[in-house]
Design a protein around this motif. Structure first.
Motif, PDB file in Angstrom:
ATOM      1  N   LEU A   9     -12.424  24.964 -31.878  1.00 23.82           N
ATOM      2  CA  LEU A   9     -11.817  25.916 -30.957  1.00 23.82           C
ATOM      3  C   LEU A   9     -10.385  26.106 -31.384  1.00 23.82           C
ATOM      4  O   LEU A   9      -9.576  25.186 -31.317  1.00 23.82           O
ATOM      5  N   ARG A  76     -13.539  35.186 -22.418  1.00 27.14           N
ATOM      6  CA  ARG A  76     -13.509  34.265 -21.279  1.00 27.14           C
ATOM      7  C   ARG A  76     -12.047  34.131 -20.888  1.00 27.14           C
ATOM      8  O   ARG A  76     -11.203  33.718 -21.699  1.00 27.14           O
ATOM      9  N   THR A  95      -8.163  23.118 -23.690  1.00 29.74           N
ATOM     10  CA  THR A  95      -9.368  23.935 -23.835  1.00 29.74           C
ATOM     11  C   THR A  95     -10.023  24.123 -22.467  1.00 29.74           C
ATOM     12  O   THR A  95      -9.707  23.426 -21.495  1.00 29.74           O
ATOM     13  N   ARG A 113     -14.612  36.725 -16.959  1.00 25.92           N
ATOM     14  CA  ARG A 113     -15.010  37.343 -18.222  1.00 25.92           C
ATOM     15  C   ARG A 113     -14.703  38.834 -18.163  1.00 25.92           C
ATOM     16  O   ARG A 113     -14.977  39.494 -17.161  1.00 25.92           O
ATOM     17  N   LEU A 146     -10.168  33.822 -24.344  1.00 25.73           N
ATOM     18  CA  LEU A 146     -10.957  33.126 -25.354  1.00 25.73           C
ATOM     19  C   LEU A 146     -12.129  33.986 -25.793  1.00 25.73           C
ATOM     20  O   LEU A 146     -12.914  34.448 -24.959  1.00 25.73           O
ATOM     21  N   ASP A 147     -12.233  34.208 -27.100  1.00 24.91           N
ATOM     22  CA  ASP A 147     -13.397  34.885 -27.657  1.00 24.91           C
ATOM     23  C   ASP A 147     -14.469  33.815 -27.875  1.00 24.91           C
ATOM     24  O   ASP A 147     -14.322  32.941 -28.736  1.00 24.91           O
ATOM     25  N   GLU A 148     -15.529  33.875 -27.082  1.00 24.93           N
ATOM     26  CA  GLU A 148     -16.550  32.829 -27.127  1.00 24.93           C
ATOM     27  C   GLU A 148     -17.507  32.965 -28.300  1.00 24.93           C
ATOM     28  O   GLU A 148     -18.341  32.085 -28.528  1.00 24.93           O
ATOM     29  N   ARG A 149     -17.411  34.025 -29.040  1.00 24.31           N
ATOM     30  CA  ARG A 149     -18.235  34.137 -30.234  1.00 24.31           C
ATOM     31  C   ARG A 149     -17.775  33.113 -31.266  1.00 24.31           C
ATOM     32  O   ARG A 149     -16.603  32.779 -31.360  1.00 24.31           O
ATOM     33  N   ARG A 162     -13.832  29.253 -32.862  1.00 24.18           N
ATOM     34  CA  ARG A 162     -13.579  30.114 -31.723  1.00 24.18           C
ATOM     35  C   ARG A 162     -12.082  30.332 -31.621  1.00 24.18           C
ATOM     36  O   ARG A 162     -11.308  29.380 -31.705  1.00 24.18           O
TER      37      ARG A 162
END
Length: 342
Positions: A9, A76, A95, A113, A146-149, A162
């Motif tokens: 992350l 997120r 995190t 989101r 946060l880009d969860e991809r 991430r």
């Protein structure tokens, strides 16, 4: 066969740089693909969220997330506590799965989101409720997108990343403030050539800098080294020091001293200052050319042994010889005279 998978992350260091060419608000937290920043007021843009509240008070504000790519991005959105990294004291945030105790627990975005269309900006309100028992002082944090991809990696070890970007939140809770710093655990590693003159000496000075108060501080650290008879060997201000040491945080720092003495006894003193506080700590080390000392010691021992042997030899030669004991005479029997015979 499935490849082992590692997920990292990446919470980018929340650096705030000017990106005027991209029409981004000045000093927004940015990673090149998206940025997160406070919604500007009518007067001026805000580089960070600067908030003040008393225990039990509720605040509301708005955060903007800008998509700089040509495709939609889903994020997120969450609040996080801030801390100093152990490596260099940089500003970082927790995190999403870590336990929050300050801003991360008190702030709640209206949406968890969001999807931001390409080259568009979405504004999200958030509420920050300071609990009644909140400790006074500074509570730093951030509102994070946060880009969860997971960006996949290649090779035998697949490395997934991430990415996240956050807008800093500087919250001060009303009440008494206490600026306090300490410098602890000073250690010195000394390295020098085996023989003087074959290279330069180097000393590595490590220490722990700790914020023991309840406000964020900008510490200034001075290093002074004195040798035998009070001679000043070094006196300088250290530059590799975090500009923001957050309350309750500690960092382990090192400073390299090139040209350290090779034959001296040195005392190292570190002094840390900030408005309203000042502390010092010291440690000493002995600089000796150990190979030369060992050789001198070996020569001295050998010389001493030879001198002792030579002295004993001279003593034996000069000592007087003992006289031999006299032989005791054998007693003789008296002879009888002829006249004494019958």
């Amino acid at each position: 066969m499935r490849k082992p998978y590692v997920l990292l992350l990446s919470l980018l260091p929340l650096l705030l740089g000017a990106l005027g060419a991209l029409a981004t608000p000045a000093r927004a937290a940015d990673n090149g693909s998206w940025s997160v920043y406070p919604v500007a007021s009518k007067i001026a843009a805000r580089p960070y969220f600067y908030l003040s509240a008393d225990p039990g008070q509720t605040l509301t504000d708005r955060v903007a997330v800008q998509n700089k790519t040509g495709r939609p991005l889903t994020f997120r959105l969450y609040a996080a506590d801030a801390y100093n990294t152990a490596r260099d004291g940089g500003f970082a945030v927790r995190t999403v799965k870590e336990r929050m105790r300050g801003v991360g627990a008190w702030a709640k975005p209206a949406k968890s989101r969001i999807t931001v269309p390409g080259h568009r900006t979405v504004t999200v309100p958030f509420t920050l409720r300071v609990p009644d028992g909140a400790a006074p002082g500074d509570h730093p944090g951030a509102i994070v997108a946060l880009d969860e991809r997971v960006d996949p990696g290649g090779g035998r070890l697949a490395l997934g990343v991430r990415r996240a970007v956050g807008a800093r939140v500087y919250l001060r809770v009303g009440g008494p403030t206490l600026p306090a710093l300490s410098v602890e655990h000073v250690r010195i590693g000394h390295h020098q050539p085996l023989l003087p003159g074959l290279g330069a000496g180097t000393a590595t000075i490590s220490y722990t800098l700790r914020n023991t108060g309840n406000v964020t501080l900008d510490p200034k650290v001075g290093l002074k080294v004195r040798g035998l008879f009070g001679r000043t060997l070094l006196d300088r201000a250290l530059t590799r020091v975090p500009s923001e040491l957050l309350p309750g945080q500690r960092v382990r720092l090192t400073e390299t001293w090139h040209g350290a003495p090779q034959l001296d006894r040195a005392r190292v003193t570190l002094t840390v200052r900030a408005p309203g506080t000042r502390q010092s700590a010291s440690a000493s080390f002995l600089a000796l050319p150990w190979l030369l000392v060992a050789l001198v010691f070996a020569v001295g021992v050998s010389t001493g042994v030879l001198l002792v042997r030579a002295r004993r030899g001279r003593a034996r030669r000069s000592a007087p010889a003992r006289p031999s004991p006299r032989a005791r005479p054998t007693p003789s029997r008296p002879r009888s005279s002829r006249s004494a015979r019958p």
